[in-house]
Design an enzyme around this catalytic site. Structure first.
Site, PDB file in Angstrom:
ATOM      1  N   ASN A  38       0.478  -1.242   0.280  1.00  0.00           N
ATOM      2  CA  ASN A  38       0.037   0.057   0.055  1.00  0.00           C
ATOM      3  C   ASN A  38       1.255   1.092  -0.129  1.00  0.00           C
ATOM      4  O   ASN A  38       2.105   1.298   0.421  1.00  0.00           O
ATOM      5  CB  ASN A  38      -1.077  -0.001   1.404  1.00  0.00           C
ATOM      6  CG  ASN A  38      -0.245   0.590   2.429  1.00  0.00           C
ATOM      7  OD1 ASN A  38      -0.222   1.684   2.510  1.00  0.00           O
ATOM      8  ND2 ASN A  38       0.099  -1.095   2.880  1.00  0.00           N
TER       9      ASN A  38
ATOM     10  N   CYS B 246       5.116   3.554   9.007  1.00  0.00           N
ATOM     11  CA  CYS B 246       4.355   3.815   7.742  1.00  0.00           C
ATOM     12  C   CYS B 246       5.628   3.618   7.274  1.00  0.00           C
ATOM     13  O   CYS B 246       6.719   4.803   7.010  1.00  0.00           O
ATOM     14  CB  CYS B 246       4.158   4.510   8.201  1.00  0.00           C
ATOM     15  SG  CYS B 246       2.111   4.233   7.955  1.00  0.00           S
TER      16      CYS B 246
ATOM     17  N   ASN C 241       4.826  -3.477  11.010  1.00  0.00           N
ATOM     18  CA  ASN C 241       4.025  -2.832  10.658  1.00  0.00           C
ATOM     19  C   ASN C 241       4.838  -3.332   9.150  1.00  0.00           C
ATOM     20  O   ASN C 241       5.446  -4.420   9.122  1.00  0.00           O
ATOM     21  CB  ASN C 241       4.729  -1.160  10.602  1.00  0.00           C
ATOM     22  CG  ASN C 241       4.031  -0.310  10.490  1.00  0.00           C
ATOM     23  OD1 ASN C 241       2.941  -0.609   9.101  1.00  0.00           O
ATOM     24  ND2 ASN C 241       3.091   1.050  10.742  1.00  0.00           N
ATOM     25  N   THR C 242       4.177  -2.643   7.650  1.00  0.00           N
ATOM     26  CA  THR C 242       5.038  -3.098   6.746  1.00  0.00           C
ATOM     27  C   THR C 242       5.983  -2.795   6.344  1.00  0.00           C
ATOM     28  O   THR C 242       7.036  -2.814   6.494  1.00  0.00           O
ATOM     29  CB  THR C 242       3.882  -2.017   5.576  1.00  0.00           C
ATOM     30  OG1 THR C 242       3.671  -0.508   5.639  1.00  0.00           O
ATOM     31  CG2 THR C 242       2.572  -2.670   5.551  1.00  0.00           C
TER      32      THR C 242
ATOM     33  N   CYS D  75       4.159 -38.940  -9.064  1.00  0.00           N
ATOM     34  CA  CYS D  75       4.573 -37.402  -9.502  1.00  0.00           C
ATOM     35  C   CYS D  75       6.123 -36.979 -10.545  1.00  0.00           C
ATOM     36  O   CYS D  75       6.354 -37.023 -11.030  1.00  0.00           O
ATOM     37  CB  CYS D  75       4.066 -36.409  -8.995  1.00  0.00           C
ATOM     38  SG  CYS D  75       5.124 -35.797  -7.251  1.00  0.00           S
TER      39      CYS D  75
ATOM     40  N   CYS E  74      21.811 -40.246   1.319  1.00  0.00           N
ATOM     41  CA  CYS E  74      21.008 -38.584   1.768  1.00  0.00           C
ATOM     42  C   CYS E  74      21.513 -38.216   2.842  1.00  0.00           C
ATOM     43  O   CYS E  74      21.835 -38.692   3.715  1.00  0.00           O
ATOM     44  CB  CYS E  74      19.292 -39.653   2.551  1.00  0.00           C
ATOM     45  SG  CYS E  74      18.337 -37.857   3.024  1.00  0.00           S
TER      46      CYS E  74
ATOM     47  N   CYS F 161      13.152 -32.852  -1.029  1.00  0.00           N
ATOM     48  CA  CYS F 161      12.386 -34.263  -1.127  1.00  0.00           C
ATOM     49  C   CYS F 161      10.490 -33.669  -0.506  1.00  0.00           C
ATOM     50  O   CYS F 161       9.230 -33.850  -1.332  1.00  0.00           O
ATOM     51  CB  CYS F 161      12.321 -35.868  -1.087  1.00  0.00           C
ATOM     52  SG  CYS F 161      12.360 -35.831  -0.073  1.00  0.00           S
TER      53      CYS F 161
END
Ligand SMILES: Cc1cc2nc3c(=O)[nH]c(=O)nc-3n(C[C@H](O)[C@H](O)[C@H](O)COP(=O)(O)OP(=O)(O)OC[C@H]3O[C@@H](n4cnc5c(N)ncnc54)[C@H](O)[C@@H]3O)c2cc1C
Ligand SMILES: Cc1cc2nc3c(=O)[nH]c(=O)nc-3n(C[C@H](O)[C@H](O)[C@H](O)COP(=O)(O)O)c2cc1C
Ligand code: SF4
Ligand code: SF4
Ligand code: SF4
Lengths: 459, 444
Positions: A73, A135, A200-201, A348, A400, A406
């Site tokens: 924003n 902000c 905050n952002t 898969c 491994c 995986c």
């Protein structure tokens, strides 16, 4: 039934779910509606200096058809007149005495400006003040918001101006746009903060539009950085929360922490609680789905707490913190390997390609009858039967390294498990090892000698 | 009695195209399997995970190219393939929930380019070599396209008015409208292939002429008409293929009664019955064995039931009853299942004295297609009535190749298999032509 009520630095609420200071808390009628839906509290959209908002304000992050994993924003603080906001805050608090009504504020870095707004907020009867030092856009250019939050001295000074004039609990809301979240936290504590909230952002450029080549959001042909929030930021928020909850100074202060950043469901909420938060705020998820999401948040958290035998929020809070460690304290002798459950596997072969191309080449394909095969197929075998003759992936366990790639790519829940296996080595941490044998950190020869001794083989 | 007239919606494509959103959601569901089983199960081996991934990233042109590189008739196949038996039947997501809608995604990507007339392929660098292709069905079109991409000069001969074979004339509009088949013909022309319609190869002399003018010949002749039943009143029976053809290219000429009986229970019979049903007729299918021996796919049978088509099993037609040139009924005899025949299916036997008449005004037969009759006249070796070919689809005559339904001696014939045949034959022809300098000197 679990008791979800909280007392956060003296602010009481029937549940820990508060709406964060943002568009969901922009006005009295909105907050009435939110409280009707059950929110335990609301942090009013930041009030303060006069501003003008622009359009448009939000960029959205979509991935794989999933909408709004994050919002970015370029909105400022409330653009409604101060007196209107203050009147509505007073009304809301009068009508909802049991809910937490907290006012977020931001003014110029001036003790008089802070004193004036604090007095006005106190007159509304609100339960607390949250200082918006977060902000990252618009306000910071005017010397407010992140411009305060990013400079510990400013953070401390501004906080002090507020705490020295108010009786109300003061929450300092931290910006994540710093290198060490503990620096502004310490400053806030030194300024007398009664509580902290984060995050905050995050500063961000959301996207470039491939049709118009414009930055999104496009504001009349221009774009700018904006604040990033929503489900995609949760891991960052959890880490910052953990950094505070494992910081000696923060722990000594005993201030509670309000967690936010990506909370979308009760499950996210529970994670924040387990890492030490004792109240929570939500913004983007409410912007995505509306206030109604709180019903499942309350219900789900309560049911989970009942299942786990947690009676109160304080039984949950911080429960997972003892597991938090540093890399140097992890056991180098711990060994896990991937194990594939052939009954669950749908073949898969994503684990195969991931391991083969980008990990340690330790998954093999086996055809019926236990014959190892390479990928590929006989083009004459068209049509039916392909599904029944698919080879099955099998992990060559001795090779491994336990990277867990995986597990992370497998689309079937619980199909691949990381199983702990005895490594045959005595437990040792990096800190212990390097204390005993400092040379291993300096010379490859010393490292190899140690590996030989310990029987560690690297492929 | 008034013939039933089809409502306007009756002959339209059954499944609506995916919207962009539906396609994106479905494409994102695909796991992008490695060494994917769907790709293996597609007879033309379209790289399905790749084309689906390209849809998910919004690269529709690239997606269509991935499809059409492996299958020039990707638009037709997307609609007509028995996907439940092929690609979708192999999808790993079918194990515990819904497989990816591969066919519909394929249609989405191919339609995107073909509706816009985007041509994705160029003719190859000219080799100076010439190939004649006889029959413009999927096998012929596929072979022509591949040969043209390799730089050979291709002429495609078709006896009918429109090219496309059964895609144009035989597949009901519910599955594939004529325009879709015609777009593929247009794409072929854009590759420089000369399409000569209303030209029929009729005898050995014609073939010899072709062999003198061209370096190789590919025969994609398909099959013949619906065979005769050999029962009294045969002349009153409509041919199922004819009914389907009319419903596609001239629906206004379709004249069916109110009560239609369809003889047969294969996929073609179901198609013919669907046309009758959609035209508003009360439709009954008669089959001499039971539900279990039907050759139609299970999903086709269920589709027919859903359309309101009725079935009567263990019933053998023995005579068409007509009064004054108008059909009034189909006389049948009750059957029961006996010992297994050579195909392993129980042999139906008539129950003595069980004759009865099914009242109806139209009888349609759809009991398969005749084997390629021309093959004998051309002097080709046969196998079970079909043209004998080797693994490279070479026939018994030098420089003559064949593919599609006319060689399909084993297994059920389908469009996608014909397309693959076209590819295999084109590769074999190319290899042969590249090796040998042509002897007859048609090219220099
Ligand atoms: C009613 C019906 C429904 C079907 N539905 C499906 C379906 O849903 N899905 C599916 O996969 N398959 C379906 N099939 C099968 C599929 O249509 C065929 O397998 C496919 O069309 C075979 O392709 P082809 O090129 O071998 O032959 P065809 O499509 O039959 O094409 C042969 C072409 O050669 C031409 N020709 C023949 N002889 C000569 C000559 N001497 N000179 C010049 N031209 C000649 C014909 O006019 C025709 O255009 C259906 C078939 C029928 C009959
Ligand atoms: C559109 C928008 C406007 C915001 N405005 C403010 C604000 O005025 N004051 C403030 O302290 N935080 C503001 N924030 C930040 C939120 O309060 C919150 O800290 C952040 O969105 C993280 O939470 P979330 O992931 O639940 O959205 C805003 C966020 C958004 C998305
Ligand atoms: S990723 Fe999982 S489901 Fe897929 S092949 Fe590997 S183990 Fe099986
Ligand atoms: S051509 Fe047919 S079988 Fe192959 S992927 Fe497409 S729809 Fe499936
Ligand atoms: S098998 Fe299914 S999920 Fe896997 S690649 Fe093919 S379509 Fe996608």
């Amino acid at each position: 039934m679990a008791d979800l009520s909280i007392n956060f630095a003296g602010i009481r609420a029937p549940n820990p779910f508060w709406l964060a200071s943002a568009p969901p808390t922009n006005s009295g009628p909105q907050i009435h509606r939110a409280f009707e839906h059950g929110w335990g509290g609301a942090v009013w959209k930041t009030i303060g200096a006069p501003v003008l908002n622009i359009s448009n304000r939000y960029g959205g992050l979509s991935l794989g058809g999933q909408r709004l994993l994050a919002i970015n924003n370029v909105e400022l603080i409330s653009d409604r007149p101060l007196d209107v906001n203050l009147r509505e805050i007073a009304e809301v608090k009068r009508m909802w005495p049991d809910r937490a009504v907290i006012v977020s504020a931001m003014v110029d870095a001036d003790p008089k400006a802070w004193r004036d707004i604090v007095m006005m907020i106190e007159d509304t009867g609100a339960d607390g003040i949250e200082l918006n030092y977060g902000c990252p856009q618009g306000m910071s250019e005017r010397g407010m918001g992140a411009a305060v939050g990013q400079v510990p001295e400013m953070c401390q000074l501004n906080t002090h101006w507020v705490t020295s004039v108010t009786k109300l609990p003061v929450i300092v809301k931290l910006t994540p746009n710093v290198t060490h979240i503990t620096d502004p936290a310490h400053a806030a504590l030194a300024g007398g903060a009664n509580a902290l909230s984060l995050i905050n952002t995050i500063n961000s450029i959301m996207r470039v539009d491939l049709d118009t080549l414009q930055i999104t959001p496009n504001i009349g042909g221009r774009g700018t950085h904006g604040g990033y929030a929503g489900p995609a930021v949760k891991p960052i928020a959890l880490n910052m929360l953990t950094e505070l909850m494992t910081d000696a100074e923060v722990l000594r202060s005993g201030v509670p922490i309000c967690g936010m950043g990506g909370i979308q469901t009760w499950r996210d909420a529970a994670e924040f609680l387990l890492l030490g938060a004792t109240s929570l705020q939500v913004c983007t998820a409410a912007m995505h789905y509306g206030y109604r999401i709180v019903e499942d948040m309350i219900d789900g958290l309560s049911n989970w707490m009942d299942d786990k035998g947690f009676a109160t929020i304080y039984d949950v809070a911080g429960r997972s913190l003892p597991q938090v460690s540093t890399f140097g304290q992890l056991d180098l002798s711990y060994q896990a390997v991937a194990r594939i459950n052939p009954d669950k596997c749908i073949q898969c072969n994503l684990c195969y390609v991931a391991c083969n191309d980008t990990a340690h080449q330790c998954i093999d394909l086996y055809a019926e009858g236990g014959i190892r095969v390479d990928p590929g197929f006989d083009p004459r075998m068209n049509g039916k039967g392909v599904a029944d003759t698919r080879p099955t992936p099998v992990v060559r366990e001795p090779d491994c390294v336990g990277c867990a790639l995986c597990v992370n790519v497998c689309p079937v829940d619980g199909c691949i498990e990381m199983v702990s296996v005895p490594s045959g080595r005595e437990s040792v941490t990096w800190d212990q090892l390097t204390a005993q044998r400092p040379a291993v950190t300096q010379q490859w020869a010393a490292m190899e000698a140690y590996r030989d001794e310990a029987g560690i083989e690297i492929h | 009695m008034e013939p039933a007239s089809p409502p306007s919606f009756a002959f339209q494509e059954l499944l609506p195209p995916f919207t962009a959103h539906e396609a994106a959601v479905e494409a994102n569901r695909c796991l992008y399997c490695y060494d994917a089983p769907c790709l293996q199960a597609c007879p033309t081996h379209i790289d399905i995970p790749t084309f689906i991934r390209k849809i998910s990233t919004g690269n529709l042109r690239g997606s269509a190219r991935t499809i059409l590189e492996s299958n020039f008739l990707g638009g037709t196949c997307a609609r007509v393939c028995p996907v439940q038996e092929l690609c979708e039947g192999a999808c790993v997501l079918g194990k515990d929930h819904t497989p990816i809608a591969i066919g519909r995604l394929q249609r989405y990507a191919v339609d995107h380019v073909q509706e816009r007339g985007v041509q994705l392929f160029q003719p190859g660098t000219p080799t100076g070599l010439r190939v004649a292709v006889v029959g413009s069905g999927p096998a012929g079109i596929s072979a022509s396209a591949e040969l043209a991409k390799l730089g050979h000069s291709v002429t495609l001969f078709e006896r009918r008015e429109l090219a496309g074979g059964l895609s144009t004339y035989g597949i009901i509009v519910l599955r594939e409208p004529v325009e879709v088949a015609q777009r593929e013909v247009e794409a072929l022309k854009a590759l420089g292939v000369t399409v000569t319609t209303q030209t029929e190869l009729t005898d050995r002399a014609g073939l010899d002429l072709l062999l003198s003018e061209y370096d190789a010949v590919f025969l994609g002749l398909g099959l013949g008409a619906v065979p005769a039943m050999g029962i009294p009143g045969e002349a009153h029976i409509l041919d199922g293929l004819g009914v389907i053809e009319a419903s596609k290219v001239a629906p206004e000429t379709l004249r069916l009664g109110e009560r239609v009986v369809v003889i047969g229970a294969g996929n073609t019979a179901i198609d013919a019955a669907t046309v009758a049903r959609r035209a508003g007729a009360d439709t009954l299918m008669v089959y001499r064995r039971t539900e279990h021996e039907m050759t139609a796919y299970r999903h086709e049978y269920e589709f027919a039931l859903h359309e309101g088509i009725r079935f009567t099993f263990l019933t053998q037609p023995i005579e068409v009853v007509a009064e004054g040139g108008q059909v009034t009924g189909l006389k049948c005899v009750q059957m029961r299942l006996g010992a297994p025949d050579s195909s392993g299916r129980p042999r139906p036997e008539a129950v003595p004295g069980s004759e009865f008449v099914i009242p109806c005004d139209t009888v349609i037969k759809a009991i398969g297609q005749e084997k390629p009759a021309l093959a004998v006249a051309l002097g080709l070796e046969l196998e079970g009535g079909y043209i004998r070919v080797d693994d490279t689809l070479a026939t018994s005559l030098p420089r003559v190749y064949a593919g599609g339904d006319c060689v399909r001696v084993r297994g059920s014939a389908s469009t996608v298999m014909a397309v693959q045949d076209g590819k295999i034959a084109a590769a074999a022809i190319h290899a042969a032509l590249s090796m040998a300098v042509p002897e007859h000197g048609a090219a220099d």
